[in-house]
Scaffold this active site. Sequence first.
Site, PDB file in Angstrom:
ATOM      1  N   ALA A  48       0.867  -1.174   0.000  1.00 22.40           N
ATOM      2  CA  ALA A  48       0.000   0.000   0.000  1.00 22.40           C
ATOM      3  C   ALA A  48       0.906   1.227   0.000  1.00 22.40           C
ATOM      4  O   ALA A  48       2.051   1.155   0.463  1.00 22.40           O
ATOM      5  CB  ALA A  48      -0.891  -0.010   1.229  1.00 22.40           C
ATOM      6  N   GLY A 105       0.889  -5.050   0.976  1.00 23.47           N
ATOM      7  CA  GLY A 105      -0.254  -5.235   0.070  1.00 23.47           C
ATOM      8  C   GLY A 105       0.125  -5.954  -1.224  1.00 23.47           C
ATOM      9  O   GLY A 105      -0.733  -6.571  -1.864  1.00 23.47           O
ATOM     10  N   GLU A 140      -0.026  -9.524  -0.300  1.00 28.58           N
ATOM     11  CA  GLU A 140      -1.451  -9.850  -0.152  1.00 28.58           C
ATOM     12  C   GLU A 140      -2.140  -9.970  -1.513  1.00 28.58           C
ATOM     13  O   GLU A 140      -3.077 -10.747  -1.673  1.00 28.58           O
ATOM     14  CB  GLU A 140      -2.130  -8.773   0.705  1.00 28.58           C
ATOM     15  CG  GLU A 140      -1.665  -8.809   2.165  1.00 28.58           C
ATOM     16  CD  GLU A 140      -2.130  -7.599   2.959  1.00 28.58           C
ATOM     17  OE1 GLU A 140      -1.666  -6.473   2.640  1.00 28.58           O
ATOM     18  OE2 GLU A 140      -2.953  -7.757   3.870  1.00 28.58           O
ATOM     19  N   GLU A 165       4.522  -4.854   7.684  1.00 26.80           N
ATOM     20  CA  GLU A 165       3.658  -3.893   8.381  1.00 26.80           C
ATOM     21  C   GLU A 165       4.123  -3.621   9.805  1.00 26.80           C
ATOM     22  O   GLU A 165       3.964  -2.505  10.308  1.00 26.80           O
ATOM     23  CB  GLU A 165       2.194  -4.402   8.392  1.00 26.80           C
ATOM     24  CG  GLU A 165       1.484  -4.296   7.050  1.00 26.80           C
ATOM     25  CD  GLU A 165       1.729  -5.478   6.111  1.00 26.80           C
ATOM     26  OE1 GLU A 165       2.568  -6.342   6.449  1.00 26.80           O
ATOM     27  OE2 GLU A 165       1.086  -5.542   5.057  1.00 26.80           O
TER      28      GLU A 165
HETATM   29  C1  HXC Z   1       4.973   4.504  -1.277  1.00 20.63           C
HETATM   30  C2  HXC Z   1       6.951   3.639  -2.027  1.00 20.63           C
HETATM   31  C3  HXC Z   1       6.635   2.378  -1.478  1.00 20.63           C
HETATM   32  C4  HXC Z   1       5.394   2.240  -0.784  1.00 20.63           C
HETATM   33  C5  HXC Z   1       8.573   2.251  -2.410  1.00 20.63           C
HETATM   34  N1  HXC Z   1       8.138   3.505  -2.601  1.00 20.63           N
HETATM   35  N2  HXC Z   1       7.665   1.536  -1.731  1.00 20.63           N
HETATM   36  N3  HXC Z   1       6.127   4.699  -1.920  1.00 20.63           N
HETATM   37  N4  HXC Z   1       4.607   3.333  -0.718  1.00 20.63           N
HETATM   38  N5  HXC Z   1       4.970   1.081  -0.272  1.00 20.63           N
HETATM   39  C6  HXC Z   1       8.856   4.598  -3.283  1.00 20.63           C
HETATM   40  C7  HXC Z   1      10.011   5.125  -2.462  1.00 20.63           C
HETATM   41  O1  HXC Z   1       9.552   6.049  -1.513  1.00 20.63           O
HETATM   42  C8  HXC Z   1      10.853   5.777  -3.545  1.00 20.63           C
HETATM   43  O2  HXC Z   1      10.279   7.013  -3.882  1.00 20.63           O
HETATM   44  C9  HXC Z   1      10.659   4.838  -4.732  1.00 20.63           C
HETATM   45  O3  HXC Z   1       9.456   4.093  -4.482  1.00 20.63           O
HETATM   46  C10 HXC Z   1      11.792   3.833  -4.871  1.00 20.63           C
HETATM   47  O4  HXC Z   1      11.949   3.174  -3.633  1.00 20.63           O
HETATM   48  P1  HXC Z   1      13.339   3.129  -2.834  1.00 20.63           P
HETATM   49  O5  HXC Z   1      13.022   2.909  -1.406  1.00 20.63           O
HETATM   50  O6  HXC Z   1      14.202   4.289  -3.184  1.00 20.63           O
HETATM   51  O7  HXC Z   1      13.981   1.808  -3.457  1.00 20.63           O
HETATM   52  P2  HXC Z   1      14.954   0.786  -2.748  1.00 20.63           P
HETATM   53  O8  HXC Z   1      15.997   1.488  -1.937  1.00 20.63           O
HETATM   54  O9  HXC Z   1      15.424  -0.154  -3.814  1.00 20.63           O
HETATM   55  O10 HXC Z   1      14.010  -0.017  -1.717  1.00 20.63           O
HETATM   56  C11 HXC Z   1      12.939  -0.789  -2.204  1.00 20.63           C
HETATM   57  C12 HXC Z   1      12.017  -1.236  -1.023  1.00 20.63           C
HETATM   58  C13 HXC Z   1      11.622   0.016  -0.216  1.00 20.63           C
HETATM   59  C14 HXC Z   1      12.792  -2.224  -0.140  1.00 20.63           C
HETATM   60  C15 HXC Z   1      10.818  -1.944  -1.633  1.00 20.63           C
HETATM   61  O11 HXC Z   1      11.105   1.010  -1.104  1.00 20.63           O
HETATM   62  C16 HXC Z   1      10.590  -0.277   0.818  1.00 20.63           C
HETATM   63  O12 HXC Z   1      10.893  -0.817   1.889  1.00 20.63           O
HETATM   64  N6  HXC Z   1       9.324   0.076   0.539  1.00 20.63           N
HETATM   65  C17 HXC Z   1       8.259  -0.076   1.473  1.00 20.63           C
HETATM   66  C18 HXC Z   1       7.760  -1.490   1.496  1.00 20.63           C
HETATM   67  C19 HXC Z   1       6.673  -1.728   2.522  1.00 20.63           C
HETATM   68  O13 HXC Z   1       6.913  -1.484   3.728  1.00 20.63           O
HETATM   69  N7  HXC Z   1       5.487  -2.140   2.100  1.00 20.63           N
HETATM   70  C20 HXC Z   1       4.366  -2.396   2.980  1.00 20.63           C
HETATM   71  C21 HXC Z   1       3.499  -1.180   3.069  1.00 20.63           C
HETATM   72  S1  HXC Z   1       2.209  -1.375   4.260  1.00 20.63           S
HETATM   73  P3  HXC Z   1      11.180   8.329  -4.066  1.00 20.63           P
HETATM   74  O14 HXC Z   1      10.155   9.402  -4.347  1.00 20.63           O
HETATM   75  O15 HXC Z   1      11.962   8.509  -2.816  1.00 20.63           O
HETATM   76  O16 HXC Z   1      12.049   8.019  -5.257  1.00 20.63           O
HETATM   77  C22 HXC Z   1       1.014  -2.230   3.475  1.00 20.63           C
HETATM   78  C23 HXC Z   1      -0.228  -2.451   4.287  1.00 20.63           C
HETATM   79  C24 HXC Z   1      -1.407  -2.856   3.435  1.00 20.63           C
HETATM   80  O17 HXC Z   1       1.140  -2.629   2.368  1.00 20.63           O
HETATM   81  C25 HXC Z   1      -2.722  -2.754   4.175  1.00 20.63           C
HETATM   82  C26 HXC Z   1      -3.260  -1.391   4.274  1.00 20.63           C
HETATM   83  C27 HXC Z   1      -4.663  -1.325   4.822  1.00 20.63           C
END
Ligand code: HXC
Length: 267
Positions: free
Chosen positions: A72, A117, A120, A140
């Site tokens: 998400a 997500g 999921e 999460e």
């Molecule tokens: C928004 C995201 C994102 C996310 C990555 N980006 N994941 N933006 N939401 N989930 C964006 C980064 O901010 C960045 O934007 C660009 O994508 C590239 O990501 P980087 O982090 O620079 O890449 P990298 O260093 O290679 O790392 C990749 C990664 C990391 C390991 C996937 O981005 C990461 O940990 N992302 C979050 C993953 C996560 O925690 N997902 C779960 C979310 S909670 P900029 O603008 O800086 O270039 C969820 C709950 C669902 O899903 C239920 C809800 C009700």
Amino acid sequence: MSFSAFENLQISVTDRIATLTVSRLKALNALNEPTLHELHTAIAEVAAAAAAGTVGGLIITGEGEKAFVAGADIAMMSGLASDRGEEFAHLGSDVFGAIENLTIPVIAAVNGFALGGGCELLLCCDFAYAATNAKFGQPEVNLGLICGFGGTQRLPRKVGYGHAMELLMTGTVIGAEEALRIGLVNRVLPLEDLMPAVVKTMTTILSKAPLSVTRSKQLAQRSFDLPIAEGLAEECAIFGEIFASPDAKEGTTAFVEKRPAIFSHQR
Ligand code: HXC
């Protein structure tokens, strides 16, 4: 059947196989509210095309070579009013439920990060193949959140309670080989071989009697909700229905006549 034009999704159909690509490269295909609304519309359109017979299977993937879906959209969630969490969870949960409820086969082609997500999303597909670079996890707990799009319910069903709880409680990100080992994905392939392999498997499925495929899916999904005696009774009832179908007559006759079956593709 034509599909709506989407901003954050691409959808195409070749040989009755629809391919839906989540397409937000700048955020590693993370799901924000507009993308989830678009997904809802796209899945409704796929369901209509399936009912009309123009689509027989769905492949879900992500744009680019780095991410399937990175979860998400965290930036969007961090700006959301604190009383809107349940509504956001319902939005994604409803969309993912609609994917799971499609009667046609759905395969995830996991071409990179499948986190939160994104993991999921693959869980509501029938099965998944992954590229060697794919990474999986439910991070999460690192964000002070829990799954909201079905992870606490579908992950234990998919990989068993122990593997699910390790992922859910540690937030660990695992690679494709580990995902294969615990049963989260069925196959791991080099990235360039991923889509051809998924299309080949879908093509194989679409060559089978469609009623056999869709009723098998329906019964297998019901197995999670029903006491086994009821599930077995349903299987017998549906076997009876299928047994009376033209494709059952053709399939069994073709075997006896030692020739390939030519299915009518009656749905
Ligand atoms: C928004 C995201 C994102 C996310 C990555 N980006 N994941 N933006 N939401 N989930 C964006 C980064 O901010 C960045 O934007 C660009 O994508 C590239 O990501 P980087 O982090 O620079 O890449 P990298 O260093 O290679 O790392 C990749 C990664 C990391 C390991 C996937 O981005 C990461 O940990 N992302 C979050 C993953 C996560 O925690 N997902 C779960 C979310 S909670 P900029 O603008 O800086 O270039 C969820 C709950 C669902 O899903 C239920 C809800 C009700």
